[in-house]
Design a protein around this motif. Structure first.
Motif, PDB file in Angstrom:
ATOM      1  N   UNK A   1       1.020  -1.285  -0.212  1.00  0.00           N
ATOM      2  CA  UNK A   1       0.027  -0.032  -0.063  1.00  0.00           C
ATOM      3  C   UNK A   1       0.914   1.316  -0.077  1.00  0.00           C
ATOM      4  N   UNK A   2       0.420   1.975  -0.953  1.00  0.00           N
ATOM      5  CA  UNK A   2       1.559   3.255  -1.116  1.00  0.00           C
ATOM      6  C   UNK A   2       0.432   4.587  -1.248  1.00  0.00           C
ATOM      7  N   UNK A   3       0.816   5.679  -0.630  1.00  0.00           N
ATOM      8  CA  UNK A   3       0.156   6.748  -0.955  1.00  0.00           C
ATOM      9  C   UNK A   3       0.782   7.831  -1.896  1.00  0.00           C
ATOM     10  N   UNK A   4       0.255   8.291  -2.683  1.00  0.00           N
ATOM     11  CA  UNK A   4       1.311   9.061  -3.460  1.00  0.00           C
ATOM     12  C   UNK A   4       0.267  10.419  -4.335  1.00  0.00           C
ATOM     13  N   UNK A   5       0.563  11.553  -4.114  1.00  0.00           N
ATOM     14  CA  UNK A   5       0.078  12.659  -4.555  1.00  0.00           C
ATOM     15  C   UNK A   5      -1.671  12.748  -4.844  1.00  0.00           C
ATOM     16  N   UNK A   6      -2.320  12.357  -3.913  1.00  0.00           N
ATOM     17  CA  UNK A   6      -3.673  12.405  -3.700  1.00  0.00           C
ATOM     18  C   UNK A   6      -4.268  11.044  -4.074  1.00  0.00           C
ATOM     19  N   UNK A   7      -3.420  10.129  -4.393  1.00  0.00           N
ATOM     20  CA  UNK A   7      -3.740   8.743  -4.899  1.00  0.00           C
ATOM     21  C   UNK A   7      -3.383   7.437  -4.017  1.00  0.00           C
ATOM     22  N   UNK A   8      -3.858   6.379  -4.114  1.00  0.00           N
ATOM     23  CA  UNK A   8      -3.502   5.352  -3.083  1.00  0.00           C
ATOM     24  C   UNK A   8      -3.330   4.260  -4.039  1.00  0.00           C
ATOM     25  N   UNK A   9      -2.267   3.334  -3.762  1.00  0.00           N
ATOM     26  CA  UNK A   9      -1.756   2.202  -4.873  1.00  0.00           C
ATOM     27  C   UNK A   9      -1.740   1.206  -3.825  1.00  0.00           C
ATOM     28  N   UNK A  10      -2.603   0.144  -4.401  1.00  0.00           N
ATOM     29  CA  UNK A  10      -2.900  -1.212  -3.462  1.00  0.00           C
ATOM     30  C   UNK A  10      -2.382  -2.184  -4.484  1.00  0.00           C
ATOM     31  N   UNK A  11      -1.648  -3.261  -4.034  1.00  0.00           N
ATOM     32  CA  UNK A  11      -1.291  -4.309  -4.746  1.00  0.00           C
ATOM     33  C   UNK A  11      -1.540  -5.512  -3.928  1.00  0.00           C
ATOM     34  N   UNK A  12      -2.526  -6.426  -4.502  1.00  0.00           N
ATOM     35  CA  UNK A  12      -2.963  -7.677  -3.964  1.00  0.00           C
ATOM     36  C   UNK A  12      -2.631  -8.728  -4.944  1.00  0.00           C
ATOM     37  N   UNK A  13      -2.647  -9.991  -4.445  1.00  0.00           N
ATOM     38  CA  UNK A  13      -2.513 -11.162  -5.322  1.00  0.00           C
ATOM     39  C   UNK A  13      -3.311 -12.028  -4.793  1.00  0.00           C
ATOM     40  N   UNK A  14      -4.203 -12.831  -5.823  1.00  0.00           N
ATOM     41  CA  UNK A  14      -5.214 -13.851  -5.571  1.00  0.00           C
ATOM     42  C   UNK A  14      -4.989 -15.270  -6.216  1.00  0.00           C
TER      43      UNK A  14
END
Length: 259
Positions: free
Chosen positions: A135-148
């Motif tokens: 989970x990374x927060x950057x310039x008004x956005x959030x990036x979430x990486x998940x594996x299924x």
């Protein structure tokens, strides 16, 4: 009185110990020349050895930079747009990029909420069905990486129609392929046309997605739904609505040959 020099003494007295310079024989000269050539050969040999060692070290350094630098980029890179990646072993990697408003959640609250959501799903669907990678927060956005663990797991969690497998398996699952398809050659997409799916797609792999995202498949794309798609490279398709309405979605078929 001035003392007179003996007759015949023009240059003063000569030392009795003065001798003629030693003459160097031919053998001595040859020995010196041989020693000089030997030293030159040793210097040249040392230079060659040093050059070989430097070249080997440089080659090793380049190999390490390419190997570990590439691995670092691959592991640390983050998508700029939400992306679904279907892997060769059947897993699904979802990189979600979305706007983040701290008035709704604090960063800590969002992380906790995401972790609890995944934990609750895993308790009902199966242990480690979903793994939170980043989970990374950057310039008004959030990036979430998940594996299924597979496409079915992703569909169950997201509630979006998702499939990855054989064409025959997709038909069995109820997908009708009643679409206009474009032939794909590299990054070029031909004009859409109706296909005889059974004869054209038999034996192929198919990824099916109903989201406005980029989709990466583990192979070379041969056909794709004509509507709402853009071929980004030979294994990536971008899905978006022509009118920019992200609330609307189309079911997109991506036919590919596995690596």
């Amino acid at each position: 009185m001035t003392q007179r020099r003996p007759a015949g003494g023009k240059g003063g007295m000569r030392s009795r110990n003065a001798t003629s310079p030693t003459r160097q024989g031919v053998a001595a000269k040859e020995l010196q020349a041989a020693r000089r050539k030997k030293r030159q050969r040793e210097v040249m040999r040392n230079r060659i050895i040093f050059g070989v060692i430097c070249a080997a070290l440089l080659a090793l350094l380049v190999t390490l930079v390419v190997k570990f630098g590439g691995a670092l980029i691959a592991s640390g890179g983050a998508a700029d747009k939400s992306t679904i990646t279907f892997t060769q072993d059947g897993q699904v990697v979802f990189e979600e990029v979305t706007d983040f408003d701290t008035q709704t959640y604090s960063k800590a609250e969002f992380k906790k909420y995401t972790q609890n959501l995944i934990k609750d799903f895993n308790e009902s669907y199966g242990s480690k069905s979903i793994s939170l990678k980043r989970i990374t927060f950057r310039k008004g956005q959030v990036y979430v990486k998940t594996t299924y663990k597979d496409a079915e797991c992703y569909a169950a969690f997201s509630s979006y129609s998702t499939y990855n497998g054989s064409y025959e398996g997709a038909v069995t699952a109820g997908y009708d392929f009643n679409e206009t398809f474009s032939i794909v050659d590299g990054t070029s997409k031909a004009t859409g046309q109706t296909m005889d799916a059974d004869s054209t797609f038999a034996g192929s792999k198919v990824a099916i997605v109903k989201e406005n995202v980029n989709v990466v498949v583990p192979g070379k794309i041969t056909y794709v739904s004509d509507t709402s798609t853009e071929v980004l490279d030979d294994h990536t398709v971008g899905i978006s609505q022509a009118d920019g309405n992200n609330d609307a979605t189309d079911l997109v078929y991506i036919v590919y040959t596995a690596k």
